[in-house]
Scaffold this motif. Structure first.
Motif, PDB file in Angstrom:
ATOM      1  N   TYR A  82      -8.303   6.435 -10.061  1.00  0.00           N
ATOM      2  CA  TYR A  82      -9.590   5.419  -8.404  1.00  0.00           C
ATOM      3  C   TYR A  82     -10.054   7.478  -8.565  1.00  0.00           C
ATOM      4  O   TYR A  82     -11.341   7.212  -8.649  1.00  0.00           O
ATOM      5  N   GLU A  89     -12.753  -3.055  -6.447  1.00  0.00           N
ATOM      6  CA  GLU A  89     -12.506  -1.558  -7.097  1.00  0.00           C
ATOM      7  C   GLU A  89     -13.049  -0.410  -6.752  1.00  0.00           C
ATOM      8  O   GLU A  89     -12.430   0.776  -6.812  1.00  0.00           O
ATOM      9  N   GLN A 145      -2.775  -2.514  -9.232  1.00  0.00           N
ATOM     10  CA  GLN A 145      -2.303  -0.893  -9.404  1.00  0.00           C
ATOM     11  C   GLN A 145      -2.882  -0.407 -10.373  1.00  0.00           C
ATOM     12  O   GLN A 145      -2.781  -1.138 -11.432  1.00  0.00           O
ATOM     13  N   LEU A 170      -1.850   6.443  -4.554  1.00  0.00           N
ATOM     14  CA  LEU A 170      -2.545   5.411  -5.377  1.00  0.00           C
ATOM     15  C   LEU A 170      -3.182   6.108  -6.905  1.00  0.00           C
ATOM     16  O   LEU A 170      -3.816   6.158  -7.356  1.00  0.00           O
ATOM     17  N   ASN A 186      -7.383  -0.087   0.845  1.00  0.00           N
ATOM     18  CA  ASN A 186      -6.685  -1.108   0.381  1.00  0.00           C
ATOM     19  C   ASN A 186      -5.692  -1.970   0.196  1.00  0.00           C
ATOM     20  O   ASN A 186      -5.420  -2.667  -0.451  1.00  0.00           O
ATOM     21  N   SER A 187      -5.220  -0.934   1.857  1.00  0.00           N
ATOM     22  CA  SER A 187      -4.374  -2.485   2.292  1.00  0.00           C
ATOM     23  C   SER A 187      -5.617  -3.675   2.331  1.00  0.00           C
ATOM     24  O   SER A 187      -4.601  -5.243   2.609  1.00  0.00           O
ATOM     25  N   PRO A 197       0.673  -1.294  -0.071  1.00  0.00           N
ATOM     26  CA  PRO A 197      -0.077  -0.351   0.229  1.00  0.00           C
ATOM     27  C   PRO A 197       0.442   1.641  -0.426  1.00  0.00           C
ATOM     28  O   PRO A 197       0.426   2.162  -0.160  1.00  0.00           O
ATOM     29  N   ILE A 226     -12.535   1.232  -3.346  1.00  0.00           N
ATOM     30  CA  ILE A 226     -11.219   2.265  -3.370  1.00  0.00           C
ATOM     31  C   ILE A 226     -12.045   3.513  -4.455  1.00  0.00           C
ATOM     32  O   ILE A 226     -12.147   4.582  -4.616  1.00  0.00           O
ATOM     33  N   TYR A 228      -6.487   4.134   2.265  1.00  0.00           N
ATOM     34  CA  TYR A 228      -5.492   3.452   3.094  1.00  0.00           C
ATOM     35  C   TYR A 228      -5.571   2.408   3.913  1.00  0.00           C
ATOM     36  O   TYR A 228      -5.848   0.727   3.571  1.00  0.00           O
TER      37      TYR A 228
END
Length: 391
Positions: free
Chosen positions: A305, A266, A301, A163, A294-295, A4, A269, A291
């Protein structure tokens, strides 16, 4: 799983003032840990009503002290006006007045910085946030102590690139420059202007016996307003951090993640990223939220986004339950910075559709619960239960 931190970049390093504030928080937290060892304080014992009462009490007490600081540090400039306006020549008087105003300003800011740090730490004691610890909810080397030090000292947050998200993509560069200049100048402009200009105007109008003394309560009121805003922002960050911890531990379980399709992951995010853009800021509460999500997800990646139309298109492709999950998350992200921007108010109904009234009301409730320290009530609005009624 992607690292991340691999998509993290901070615009600048810690300032000297921020480092000083962080060290002070560490020292205060060390004392607090000793008290907790002796069972002098246990944040888990606080319910919403007690936490709200104490946070308001601490805030009001700090505002009163700030008023006294502003008033007391303005008295010297008024006395210079009172005793020396007629007895000194113009340049000698200006030199003396500016010198006294500068010294008073240094004392005032030092006391206000100390008050801000002490008050913010006291508010932090009402939650489970630990300012002295490194934080698994923040990317890079940011910690809770950094977030609170910047709030307490009125330091701007660094621009975070995470990101590929650009929270300021819709903010014009001239506007950014103006905001930056005003942020750096506001302390001097507000404090010195009140201390010097009002007393100077009083002298010119021949009203030194009354008008120049107005600077004393005005400066006190301004400092009280400033500390109130500081503590309000700190409360938002402190209780926001606690809420992200709750979501991370109690809501975002392995079972929930296993029930989400790759598209929905997805979309999660994208929901947070697009709110960062529509809010036109990089508030740390939003950064913590994205964060953490996403973790948890094993996503490749990719860019874009923060593209709002792409998020809206993705919503239409999902089944109802996953769509409601993302709308719940969108609601959370919109509330996490404590206000709705003009763009958010314009665009959110496009996602909420027939449920706009329900979700907009939930945003307002969640925002208020966060600011008031009503964590249990806030948690009840963060269930992400795949239903629009949140029951």
């Amino acid at each position: 799983m992607p690292n991340p931190n691999s998509e993290y970049a901070r615009s600048d390093s810690e300032s000297v003032l921020e480092r000083w504030g962080v060290k002070y928080f560490h020292r205060l937290s060390g004392k607090l840990n000793k008290e907790r060892e002796n069972k002098a304080l246990d944040a888990s014992l606080f319910d919403d009503s007690i936490r709200h009462f104490l946070s308001v009490l601490i805030t009001d007490y700090a505002a009163i002290i700030a008023f006294c600081i502003g008033a007391a540090t303005t008295i010297p400039t008024v006395l210079v006006e009172w005793f020396y306006f007629d007895s000194l020549d113009f340049y000698a008087y200006i030199f003396l007045q500016l010198g006294v105003a500068l010294l008073s300003l240094i004392i005032e800011l030092t006391l206000l910085f100390w008050l801000g740090l002490k008050t913010v730490h006291s508010i932090a004691c009402l939650s489970h946030s630990q300012p002295a610890e490194s934080d698994p909810l923040l990317p890079g080397n940011d910690t809770v102590a950094n977030l609170l030090a910047r709030a307490a000292l009125e330091l701007p947050d660094p621009v975070i690139r995470y990101l590929g998200i650009d929270p300021l993509k819709y903010v014009s560069k001239p506007k950014l420059l103006i905001i930056g200049l005003l942020y750096k100048a506001k302390v001097i402009l507000t404090s010195v202007a009140v201390k010097f200009l009002l007393t100077r105007m009083g002298g010119k109008l021949g009203l030194r016996s009354s008008f120049s003394w107005i600077a004393i309560p005005i400066t006190g009121i301004w400092d009280a307003i400033v500390i109130y805003k500081v503590v309000r922002e700190a409360r938002l960050r402190i209780f926001g951090h606690s809420l992200v911890q709750y979501i991370s531990q109690e809501i975002l379980t392995q079972k929930v993640m296993d029930n989400l399709s790759t598209q929905a992951q997805e979309g999660a995010i994208r929901a947070i990223a697009t709110m960062m853009v529509l809010a036109q800021n990089h508030h740390p509460n939003m950064l913590m939220l994205i964060y953490r999500f996403n973790s948890c997800f094993n996503l490749d990646q990719q860019g874009d986004y923060d593209d709002w139309p792409l998020f809206l298109a993705l919503l239409e492709q999902l089944p109802a339950e996953e769509r409601f999950f993302l709308l719940d998350l969108l609601c959370l992200a919109a509330a996490f910075d404590g206000h709705l921007s003009k763009m958010e108010k314009q665009e959110l109904p496009k996602a909420f559709g027939d449920y706009t009234a329900v979700y907009m009301q939930r945003i307002e409730y969640l925002k208020n619960h966060l600011l008031n320290g009503e964590l249990v009530a806030a948690q009840s609005l963060c269930q992400l239960n795949f239903r629009p009624d949140n029951q």
